[in-house]
Design a protein around this motif. Structure first.
Motif, PDB file in Angstrom:
ATOM      1  N   GLU A 106     -11.306   9.726 -11.732  1.00  0.00           N
ATOM      2  CA  GLU A 106      -9.940   9.780 -11.220  1.00  0.00           C
ATOM      3  C   GLU A 106      -8.985  10.185 -12.331  1.00  0.00           C
ATOM      4  O   GLU A 106      -9.066   9.672 -13.443  1.00  0.00           O
ATOM      5  N   GLY A 137      -0.437  16.472  -0.903  1.00  0.00           N
ATOM      6  CA  GLY A 137      -0.481  15.090  -0.454  1.00  0.00           C
ATOM      7  C   GLY A 137       0.795  14.653   0.210  1.00  0.00           C
ATOM      8  O   GLY A 137       1.175  13.480   0.140  1.00  0.00           O
ATOM      9  N   THR A 167       0.061  11.107   1.657  1.00  0.00           N
ATOM     10  CA  THR A 167      -1.157  10.910   2.428  1.00  0.00           C
ATOM     11  C   THR A 167      -2.379  10.515   1.605  1.00  0.00           C
ATOM     12  O   THR A 167      -3.433  10.253   2.170  1.00  0.00           O
ATOM     13  N   ASP A 168      -2.287  10.486   0.279  1.00  0.00           N
ATOM     14  CA  ASP A 168      -3.421  10.072  -0.543  1.00  0.00           C
ATOM     15  C   ASP A 168      -3.766   8.607  -0.284  1.00  0.00           C
ATOM     16  O   ASP A 168      -2.879   7.784  -0.012  1.00  0.00           O
ATOM     17  N   ASP A 169      -5.053   8.278  -0.407  1.00  0.00           N
ATOM     18  CA  ASP A 169      -5.498   6.908  -0.142  1.00  0.00           C
ATOM     19  C   ASP A 169      -4.772   5.892  -1.005  1.00  0.00           C
ATOM     20  O   ASP A 169      -4.495   4.773  -0.562  1.00  0.00           O
ATOM     21  N   LYS A 170      -4.471   6.257  -2.234  1.00  0.00           N
ATOM     22  CA  LYS A 170      -3.800   5.335  -3.154  1.00  0.00           C
ATOM     23  C   LYS A 170      -2.295   5.546  -3.202  1.00  0.00           C
ATOM     24  O   LYS A 170      -1.616   4.997  -4.065  1.00  0.00           O
ATOM     25  N   VAL A 191       1.269   7.291  -4.004  1.00  0.00           N
ATOM     26  CA  VAL A 191       1.740   7.997  -5.194  1.00  0.00           C
ATOM     27  C   VAL A 191       2.585   7.065  -6.048  1.00  0.00           C
ATOM     28  O   VAL A 191       3.110   6.061  -5.567  1.00  0.00           O
ATOM     29  N   ASN A 237       2.089   1.950  -5.957  1.00  0.00           N
ATOM     30  CA  ASN A 237       1.728   3.059  -5.078  1.00  0.00           C
ATOM     31  C   ASN A 237       2.615   3.078  -3.831  1.00  0.00           C
ATOM     32  O   ASN A 237       2.675   2.107  -3.084  1.00  0.00           O
ATOM     33  N   LYS A 242       3.562   4.852  -0.172  1.00  0.00           N
ATOM     34  CA  LYS A 242       2.975   5.672   0.884  1.00  0.00           C
ATOM     35  C   LYS A 242       4.035   6.371   1.735  1.00  0.00           C
ATOM     36  O   LYS A 242       3.703   7.298   2.475  1.00  0.00           O
ATOM     37  N   ARG A 259       0.118  11.829  -8.391  1.00  0.00           N
ATOM     38  CA  ARG A 259      -0.992  11.557  -7.494  1.00  0.00           C
ATOM     39  C   ARG A 259      -2.217  11.096  -8.280  1.00  0.00           C
ATOM     40  O   ARG A 259      -2.393  11.456  -9.454  1.00  0.00           O
ATOM     41  N   THR A 260      -3.085  10.333  -7.630  1.00  0.00           N
ATOM     42  CA  THR A 260      -4.391   9.999  -8.176  1.00  0.00           C
ATOM     43  C   THR A 260      -5.417  10.830  -7.436  1.00  0.00           C
ATOM     44  O   THR A 260      -5.594  10.675  -6.223  1.00  0.00           O
ATOM     45  N   ILE A 261      -6.069  11.742  -8.147  1.00  0.00           N
ATOM     46  CA  ILE A 261      -7.031  12.638  -7.511  1.00  0.00           C
ATOM     47  C   ILE A 261      -8.382  12.528  -8.214  1.00  0.00           C
ATOM     48  O   ILE A 261      -8.481  12.031  -9.341  1.00  0.00           O
TER      49      ILE A 261
END
Length: 298
Positions: free
Chosen positions: A37, A76, A170-173, A175, A246, A248, A267-269
């Motif tokens: 990550e 995202g 929309t990222d799981d974690k 922003v 984080n 959302k 973002r965490t990617i």
């Protein structure tokens, strides 16, 4: 528009974990199919090419052109309005509305006329006479395309009655949210910001009228031709939040007209682990994840 470059880097914890995994060649070989990550800084300034060729300033209802809501999905980000459609407005324009009020762009830099009877959304340097007779001389960083709630189906024009613009990350974690630029608010306390966290808790921010001078979270970027603060029409502000938590969703309530000029968040990617020969250069910043342009003053 000024260009600032940023390097997106791994978190310290991730860096240590990756370095520690290279204890022997067998471990290194196995990491070829592993992912790590990384943190990536993203600035959405609405000038990006987002897969539709030339970004639409408006959506032609007769041709069913693309809405803006999902065009930044690869960043995202999804967005919507509580009342009408979101459109783009070109703020790099000559402040003359429908031929009724003549204005100039300094040094004739911009020749295209500000659309929708809206010279108060012009950026850069220019002057015009408002409907109340006041001579407006503005000087701010050029913002090019900005996001508005569209008033009608004609030329781009921000909705005078306002509304809520929702930005969904929309990222799981979620922003880590840094800052946002807003254009054309008479004073900094007009917009309301409501953040929703991953655990569905919320936090609201509304700033005082004197926030330009007394609140470090608000940065006034516009001035008049004499270098004095410009707070009314054509005013440009950056609101700094620097959340380490984080986020959302962000809902911005606009009681009246106005525009969003950019969003800045991290973002965490996931990235595939690089070959052992390149891991050192990755860790120490010789490989940049992204070069970002930001619409703000230095």
């Amino acid at each position: 528009m000024l260009n600032l470059k940023k390097l997106s880097i791994m978190s310290v914890g991730t860096s240590i974990a990756v370095l520690g995994s290279f204890g022997n060649s067998a471990q290194a070989a196995n990491m070829k199919n592993e992912y790590i990550e990384v943190q990536k800084d993203v600035v959405v300034d609405f000038d990006e090419n987002v897969g539709v060729g030339k970004n639409p300033l408006k959506r032609n209802p007769n041709k069913r052109g693309p809405k803006l809501d999902n065009l930044w999905a690869d960043y995202g980000l999804q967005m919507k309005s509580s009342v009408k459609e979101l459109w783009l407005y070109d703020s790099n324009c000559r402040p003359q509305a429908d031929g009724k009020r003549k204005g100039v762009s300094a040094e004739n830099k911009f020749t295209n006329i500000c659309t929708g009877d809206d010279p108060d959304l012009a950026t850069g340097k220019g002057k015009y006479r408002a409907t109340n007779g006041e001579l407006i001389k503005y000087d701010s960083p050029e913002q090019s395309k900005v996001l508005i709630i569209q008033e009608n189906n004609k030329a781009p024009d921000d909705l005078g009655k306002g509304g809520v613009i929702t930005f969904e990350f929309t990222d799981d974690k979620g922003v880590d949210f840094s800052n946002i630029g807003l254009l054309d608010f008479d004073e900094p306390g007009i917009p309301t910001f409501n953040f929703t966290f991953l655990d569905n808790t919320t936090q609201e921010f509304k700033f005082a009228e004197d926030a330009d001078e007394n609140d470090p979270m608000v940065n006034l970027l516009s001035k008049d031709w004499n270098g004095n603060a410009l707070k009314g029409d054509n005013s440009l502000r950056e609101y700094n939040f620097d959340f380490s938590q984080n986020i959302k969703q962000l809902d911005i309530t606009l009681p009246g007209s106005g525009a969003v000029t950019y969003l800045d968040y991290e973002r965490t990617i996931k990235r595939k682990v690089p070959e052992p020969t390149s891991i050192v250069s990755l860790l120490f910043g010789t490989v940049a994840v992204a070069s970002i342009k930001r619409k703000r003053s230095a």
